[in-house]
Design a protein around this motif. Structure first.
Motif, PDB file in Angstrom:
ATOM      1  N   LYS A  40      60.648  53.086  30.062  1.00  0.00           N
ATOM      2  CA  LYS A  40      59.303  53.533  30.441  1.00  0.00           C
ATOM      3  C   LYS A  40      58.296  53.222  29.329  1.00  0.00           C
ATOM      4  N   ALA A  41      58.709  53.374  28.080  1.00  0.00           N
ATOM      5  CA  ALA A  41      57.823  53.063  26.961  1.00  0.00           C
ATOM      6  C   ALA A  41      57.494  51.568  26.927  1.00  0.00           C
ATOM      7  N   ASN A  42      58.480  50.726  27.231  1.00  0.00           N
ATOM      8  CA  ASN A  42      58.238  49.282  27.271  1.00  0.00           C
ATOM      9  C   ASN A  42      57.270  48.907  28.385  1.00  0.00           C
ATOM     10  N   LEU A  43      57.257  49.690  29.462  1.00  0.00           N
ATOM     11  CA  LEU A  43      56.390  49.381  30.599  1.00  0.00           C
ATOM     12  C   LEU A  43      54.944  49.829  30.398  1.00  0.00           C
ATOM     13  N   VAL A  44      54.687  50.683  29.422  1.00  0.00           N
ATOM     14  CA  VAL A  44      53.319  51.165  29.200  1.00  0.00           C
ATOM     15  C   VAL A  44      52.366  49.997  28.945  1.00  0.00           C
ATOM     16  N   ASP A  45      52.746  49.077  28.065  1.00  0.00           N
ATOM     17  CA  ASP A  45      51.908  47.913  27.773  1.00  0.00           C
ATOM     18  C   ASP A  45      51.712  47.033  29.006  1.00  0.00           C
ATOM     19  N   VAL A  46      52.768  46.876  29.785  1.00  0.00           N
ATOM     20  CA  VAL A  46      52.694  46.030  30.976  1.00  0.00           C
ATOM     21  C   VAL A  46      51.738  46.634  32.002  1.00  0.00           C
ATOM     22  N   VAL A  47      51.836  47.945  32.237  1.00  0.00           N
ATOM     23  CA  VAL A  47      50.968  48.611  33.210  1.00  0.00           C
ATOM     24  C   VAL A  47      49.513  48.572  32.732  1.00  0.00           C
ATOM     25  N   LEU A  48      49.287  48.750  31.440  1.00  0.00           N
ATOM     26  CA  LEU A  48      47.926  48.654  30.894  1.00  0.00           C
ATOM     27  C   LEU A  48      47.376  47.238  31.082  1.00  0.00           C
ATOM     28  N   TYR A  49      48.205  46.237  30.810  1.00  0.00           N
ATOM     29  CA  TYR A  49      47.798  44.848  31.005  1.00  0.00           C
ATOM     30  C   TYR A  49      47.517  44.572  32.484  1.00  0.00           C
ATOM     31  N   ALA A  50      48.369  45.101  33.371  1.00  0.00           N
ATOM     32  CA  ALA A  50      48.167  44.920  34.816  1.00  0.00           C
ATOM     33  C   ALA A  50      46.849  45.549  35.258  1.00  0.00           C
ATOM     34  N   SER A  51      46.521  46.682  34.684  1.00  0.00           N
ATOM     35  CA  SER A  51      45.250  47.336  35.006  1.00  0.00           C
ATOM     36  C   SER A  51      44.071  46.462  34.582  1.00  0.00           C
ATOM     37  N   THR A  52      44.194  45.838  33.431  1.00  0.00           N
ATOM     38  CA  THR A  52      43.149  44.932  32.955  1.00  0.00           C
ATOM     39  C   THR A  52      43.013  43.727  33.885  1.00  0.00           C
ATOM     40  N   VAL A  53      44.142  43.173  34.300  1.00  0.00           N
ATOM     41  CA  VAL A  53      44.138  41.990  35.167  1.00  0.00           C
ATOM     42  C   VAL A  53      43.531  42.329  36.529  1.00  0.00           C
ATOM     43  N   THR A  54      43.943  43.457  37.121  1.00  0.00           N
ATOM     44  CA  THR A  54      43.407  43.826  38.438  1.00  0.00           C
ATOM     45  C   THR A  54      41.916  44.150  38.351  1.00  0.00           C
ATOM     46  N   GLY A  55      41.496  44.770  37.263  1.00  0.00           N
ATOM     47  CA  GLY A  55      40.067  45.036  37.064  1.00  0.00           C
ATOM     48  C   GLY A  55      39.272  43.751  36.936  1.00  0.00           C
ATOM     49  N   THR A  56      39.823  42.785  36.217  1.00  0.00           N
ATOM     50  CA  THR A  56      39.169  41.483  36.058  1.00  0.00           C
ATOM     51  C   THR A  56      39.101  40.760  37.405  1.00  0.00           C
ATOM     52  N   ALA A  57      40.164  40.877  38.203  1.00  0.00           N
ATOM     53  CA  ALA A  57      40.168  40.262  39.533  1.00  0.00           C
ATOM     54  C   ALA A  57      39.077  40.903  40.405  1.00  0.00           C
ATOM     55  N   ASP A  58      38.930  42.223  40.323  1.00  0.00           N
ATOM     56  CA  ASP A  58      37.871  42.900  41.088  1.00  0.00           C
ATOM     57  C   ASP A  58      36.478  42.414  40.676  1.00  0.00           C
ATOM     58  N   GLU A  59      36.266  42.257  39.376  1.00  0.00           N
ATOM     59  CA  GLU A  59      34.980  41.751  38.884  1.00  0.00           C
ATOM     60  C   GLU A  59      34.720  40.342  39.417  1.00  0.00           C
ATOM     61  N   TYR A  60      35.751  39.503  39.409  1.00  0.00           N
ATOM     62  CA  TYR A  60      35.618  38.129  39.910  1.00  0.00           C
ATOM     63  C   TYR A  60      35.260  38.139  41.395  1.00  0.00           C
ATOM     64  N   ILE A  61      35.914  39.011  42.169  1.00  0.00           N
ATOM     65  CA  ILE A  61      35.647  39.095  43.611  1.00  0.00           C
ATOM     66  C   ILE A  61      34.207  39.549  43.860  1.00  0.00           C
ATOM     67  N   MET A  62      33.742  40.521  43.087  1.00  0.00           N
ATOM     68  CA  MET A  62      32.362  40.993  43.267  1.00  0.00           C
ATOM     69  C   MET A  62      31.351  39.911  42.911  1.00  0.00           C
ATOM     70  N   ALA A  63      31.650  39.121  41.890  1.00  0.00           N
ATOM     71  CA  ALA A  63      30.711  38.085  41.451  1.00  0.00           C
ATOM     72  C   ALA A  63      30.750  36.836  42.330  1.00  0.00           C
ATOM     73  N   ASN A  64      31.938  36.498  42.848  1.00  0.00           N
ATOM     74  CA  ASN A  64      32.102  35.230  43.560  1.00  0.00           C
ATOM     75  C   ASN A  64      32.453  35.369  45.046  1.00  0.00           C
ATOM     76  N   ALA A  65      32.641  36.582  45.523  1.00  0.00           N
ATOM     77  CA  ALA A  65      33.030  36.843  46.915  1.00  0.00           C
ATOM     78  C   ALA A  65      34.271  36.051  47.320  1.00  0.00           C
ATOM     79  N   ASP A  66      35.217  35.955  46.394  1.00  0.00           N
ATOM     80  CA  ASP A  66      36.442  35.201  46.643  1.00  0.00           C
ATOM     81  C   ASP A  66      37.528  35.718  45.695  1.00  0.00           C
ATOM     82  N   PHE A  67      38.783  35.758  46.180  1.00  0.00           N
ATOM     83  CA  PHE A  67      39.897  36.169  45.327  1.00  0.00           C
ATOM     84  C   PHE A  67      40.144  35.064  44.298  1.00  0.00           C
ATOM     85  N   PRO A  68      40.334  35.415  43.026  1.00  0.00           N
ATOM     86  CA  PRO A  68      40.462  34.380  41.986  1.00  0.00           C
ATOM     87  C   PRO A  68      41.780  33.613  42.059  1.00  0.00           C
ATOM     88  N   THR A  69      41.735  32.387  41.595  1.00  0.00           N
ATOM     89  CA  THR A  69      42.957  31.606  41.414  1.00  0.00           C
ATOM     90  C   THR A  69      43.579  32.032  40.085  1.00  0.00           C
TER      91      THR A  69
END
Length: 147
Positions: A40-69
């Motif tokens: 579980k401790a090893n997964l903390v960094d991964v889940v935090l990174y995943a949160s960053t990635v999904t947040g960045t994907a949401d920003e891209y969708i709002m700016a470009n109206a398209d799911f990012p590659t």
């Protein structure tokens, strides 16, 4: 002058063996718990990174109206992949608003190589997580597909 007889002090071999046996039994009960906590401790960094990635994907969708590659998402991310924990990340576009981001994990204590965290975004913009990790190790926000 009176001489006081000295008595031998110390533990016998049998007493030491009994103590070692008791410690071994106690350790065997706690080892699985330690393994789960380390995973579980090893997964903390991964889940935090995943949160960053999904947040960045949401920003891209709002700016470009398209799911990012994968390339577009990678160019926007300024955070590094957690060292020694994520083997690879793949992005699958379903349509303009929906897609999958899959994190393939490296082998670690309590985590098998090739285990995945899959974040899927629906048309309402809600991210859901599915994982191939065991239920007792899976992050709280992820549904385990373990049978």
């Amino acid at each position: 002058m009176i001489q006081i007889p000295s008595s031998k002090k110390g533990f016998t071999l049998i007493e030491l063996m009994v103590v070692i046996a008791i410690i071994s039994i106690l350790a065997s009960f706690t080892a699985p718990s330690f393994k789960r906590h380390i995973a579980k401790a090893n997964l903390v960094d991964v889940v935090l990174y995943a949160s960053t990635v999904t947040g960045t994907a949401d920003e891209y969708i709002m700016a470009n109206a398209d799911f990012p590659t994968a390339e577009a998402l990678e160019s926007l991310l300024d955070s590094q992949v957690p060292e020694g924990k994520v083997l690879s990340t793949s992005v699958t576009r379903i349509d303009k608003e929906q897609g999958l981001i899959i994190f393939n994990l490296k082998d670690a204590i309590g985590i098998d190589e090739g285990a995945t965290l899959t974040y899927s975004r629906n048309t309402q913009g809600v991210w859901q997580c599915q994982t191939t990790l065991a239920t007792n190790v899976a992050p709280d926000n992820c549904q385990s597909s373990e049978v």
